[in-house]
Design a protein around this motif. Structure first.
Motif, mmCIF file in Angstrom:
data_model
loop_
_atom_site.group_PDB
_atom_site.id
_atom_site.type_symbol
_atom_site.label_atom_id
_atom_site.label_comp_id
_atom_site.label_asym_id
_atom_site.label_seq_id
_atom_site.Cartn_x
_atom_site.Cartn_y
_atom_site.Cartn_z
ATOM 1 N N GLY A 251 -29.211 42.095 40.490
ATOM 2 C CA GLY A 251 -27.971 41.669 39.834
ATOM 3 C C GLY A 251 -27.362 42.793 39.015
ATOM 4 N N THR A 252 -28.217 43.565 38.363
ATOM 5 C CA THR A 252 -27.737 44.685 37.551
ATOM 6 C C THR A 252 -27.118 45.755 38.441
ATOM 7 N N LEU A 253 -27.740 46.030 39.595
ATOM 8 C CA LEU A 253 -27.171 47.009 40.529
ATOM 9 C C LEU A 253 -25.808 46.540 41.034
ATOM 10 N N LEU A 254 -25.693 45.248 41.333
ATOM 11 C CA LEU A 254 -24.411 44.701 41.784
ATOM 12 C C LEU A 254 -23.350 44.838 40.690
ATOM 13 N N ARG A 255 -23.766 44.558 39.466
ATOM 14 C CA ARG A 255 -22.824 44.629 38.343
ATOM 15 C C ARG A 255 -22.315 46.056 38.157
ATOM 16 N N ILE A 256 -23.231 47.031 38.215
ATOM 17 C CA ILE A 256 -22.837 48.442 38.044
ATOM 18 C C ILE A 256 -21.904 48.862 39.188
ATOM 19 N N ALA A 257 -22.262 48.465 40.430
ATOM 20 C CA ALA A 257 -21.429 48.835 41.586
ATOM 21 C C ALA A 257 -20.043 48.204 41.481
ATOM 22 N N SER A 258 -19.973 46.984 40.902
ATOM 23 C CA SER A 258 -18.675 46.297 40.786
ATOM 24 C C SER A 258 -17.738 47.046 39.847
ATOM 25 N N GLU A 259 -18.319 47.903 38.983
ATOM 26 C CA GLU A 259 -17.498 48.702 38.057
ATOM 27 C C GLU A 259 -17.092 50.027 38.694
ATOM 28 N N GLY A 260 -17.399 50.175 40.000
ATOM 29 C CA GLY A 260 -16.978 51.380 40.716
ATOM 30 C C GLY A 260 -17.919 52.557 40.550
ATOM 31 N N ARG A 261 -19.115 52.298 39.989
ATOM 32 C CA ARG A 261 -20.074 53.390 39.808
ATOM 33 C C ARG A 261 -21.120 53.335 40.916
ATOM 34 N N LEU A 262 -21.611 54.508 41.314
ATOM 35 C CA LEU A 262 -22.487 54.584 42.486
ATOM 36 C C LEU A 262 -23.926 54.222 42.124
ATOM 37 N N THR A 263 -24.536 53.432 42.997
ATOM 38 C CA THR A 263 -25.916 52.985 42.792
ATOM 39 C C THR A 263 -26.741 53.277 44.035
ATOM 40 N N GLY A 264 -28.051 53.348 43.853
ATOM 41 C CA GLY A 264 -28.940 53.547 44.993
ATOM 42 C C GLY A 264 -30.314 52.971 44.712
ATOM 43 N N ILE A 265 -31.080 52.828 45.784
ATOM 44 C CA ILE A 265 -32.484 52.414 45.669
ATOM 45 C C ILE A 265 -33.334 53.452 46.389
ATOM 46 N N LEU A 266 -34.402 53.884 45.723
ATOM 47 C CA LEU A 266 -35.439 54.680 46.374
ATOM 48 C C LEU A 266 -36.672 53.800 46.509
ATOM 49 N N ASP A 267 -36.979 53.390 47.725
ATOM 50 C CA ASP A 267 -38.226 52.658 47.970
ATOM 51 C C ASP A 267 -39.328 53.706 48.120
ATOM 52 N N LEU A 268 -40.412 53.524 47.391
ATOM 53 C CA LEU A 268 -41.489 54.530 47.454
ATOM 54 C C LEU A 268 -42.312 54.383 48.729
ATOM 55 N N THR A 269 -42.465 53.159 49.241
ATOM 56 C CA THR A 269 -43.236 52.930 50.467
ATOM 57 C C THR A 269 -42.417 52.072 51.427
ATOM 58 N N HIS A 270 -42.917 51.944 52.661
ATOM 59 C CA HIS A 270 -42.269 51.077 53.647
ATOM 60 C C HIS A 270 -42.798 49.643 53.569
ATOM 61 N N GLY A 271 -43.705 49.356 52.650
ATOM 62 C CA GLY A 271 -44.264 48.001 52.572
ATOM 63 C C GLY A 271 -45.115 47.661 53.771
ATOM 64 N N GLU A 272 -45.733 48.704 54.350
ATOM 65 C CA GLU A 272 -46.450 48.498 55.606
ATOM 66 C C GLU A 272 -47.735 47.672 55.468
ATOM 67 N N MET A 273 -48.207 47.460 54.227
ATOM 68 C CA MET A 273 -49.423 46.661 54.045
ATOM 69 C C MET A 273 -49.110 45.179 53.818
ATOM 70 N N GLY A 274 -47.829 44.802 53.829
ATOM 71 C CA GLY A 274 -47.460 43.409 53.611
ATOM 72 C C GLY A 274 -48.056 42.506 54.682
ATOM 73 N N THR A 275 -48.424 41.282 54.258
ATOM 74 C CA THR A 275 -49.072 40.338 55.184
ATOM 75 C C THR A 275 -48.114 39.919 56.287
ATOM 76 N N ARG A 276 -46.854 39.707 55.949
ATOM 77 C CA ARG A 276 -45.855 39.241 56.922
ATOM 78 C C ARG A 276 -44.886 40.374 57.256
ATOM 79 N N GLY A 277 -44.391 40.365 58.459
ATOM 80 C CA GLY A 277 -43.437 41.375 58.893
ATOM 81 C C GLY A 277 -44.121 42.708 59.167
ATOM 82 N N THR A 278 -43.312 43.699 59.545
ATOM 83 C CA THR A 278 -43.822 45.039 59.845
ATOM 84 C C THR A 278 -42.971 46.051 59.081
#
Ligand SMILES: [Zn+2]
Length: 235
Positions: free
Chosen positions: A21-48
């Motif tokens: 929600g905070t990222l959406l709020r910042i982006a709505s003000e015209g400021r650039l946002t990003g996410i850096l995922d550290l892993t691919h979540g490959e150890m998750g029980t569901r999905g790949t």
């Protein structure tokens, strides 16, 4: 590309849940946002790793992110090691964020607390000229230290240092969370093993948490953040 805010997350979906929600709020003000995922979540029980990458791309679209990157660290193996720190520093110097939001300091999943330590040290060391890193083309990177670093609240409860009003962005945040269709409650995936976060009560809890945090500051929905130093108030 220079970002205003970079959320760093141990797993794809941590940032959506903790600070979407905070990222959406910042982006709505015209400021650039990003996410850096550290892993691919490959150890998750569901999905790949592949299905989570597609889900992460859809969530990035919903969140209006300028960029979403993946550091490719080992899921279940995030540690404050020199090679992992240097990788995080490369991204901090590449995106030069003013504000970094990262995992909770201590949580149910050990990667979360370890990521918080890793990111805190990387943010500091990224400001040191003698810590050398190179961009994708082999050019030396300039030092950069984000002005602000806060932890979002995940599974374990923390009393927040401050709360961001996300009332106008709560529905879009939930849409970004639901983009991770393999991870959360989805009646179409009854044959997949149930996990802690795939029960219908988990998403109810996310809403309850946002209501509680909002209630603390007199709004409908909020996201809470933890600061390890006092915040300057201009009254
Ligand atoms: Zn996680």
């Amino acid at each position: 590309m220079k970002l205003h805010a970079l959320a760093i997350a141990a797993h794809p979906d941590d940032a959506e849940l903790g600070c979407g929600g905070t990222l959406l709020r910042i982006a709505s003000e015209g400021r650039l946002t990003g996410i850096l995922d550290l892993t691919h979540g490959e150890m998750g029980t569901r999905g790949t790793a592949e299905s989570r990458a597609a889900e992460a791309a859809e969530a990035a679209r919903i969140l209006n992110l300028a960029v979403r990157a993946n550091a490719g660290l080992p899921d279940g193996g995030i540690l404050n090691l020199p090679e992992q720190r240097l990788k995080v520093i490369q991204y901090i110097r590449q995106y030069q964020p003013n504000l970094v939001l990262c995992n909770a300091p201590y949580d149910r999943h050990p990667d979360h607390g370890n990521a918080a330590i890793l990111v805190r040290e990387a943010c500091f060391l990224s400001g040191l000229r003698k810590v050398e890193t190179f961009d994708g083309e082999g050019n030396p990177q300039e030092p950069w230290r984000p002005a602000h670093l806060y932890n979002y609240i995940q599974d374990h409860w923390f009393t927040p240092s401050f709360v961001v009003d996300i009332t106008s962005w709560h529905e879009e945040k939930l849409a970004a969370v639901r983009a991770f269709g393999t991870q959360f409650y989805n009646p179409a995936l009854k044959d997949q093993p149930e996990t802690y976060i795939s029960k219908p009560t988990f998403l109810q809890h996310i809403e309850a948490r946002a209501r509680e945090l909002g209630h603390m500051v007199g709004v409908t929905f909020g996201e809470g953040f933890i600061s390890d130093r006092p915040l300057l108030m201009n009254l």
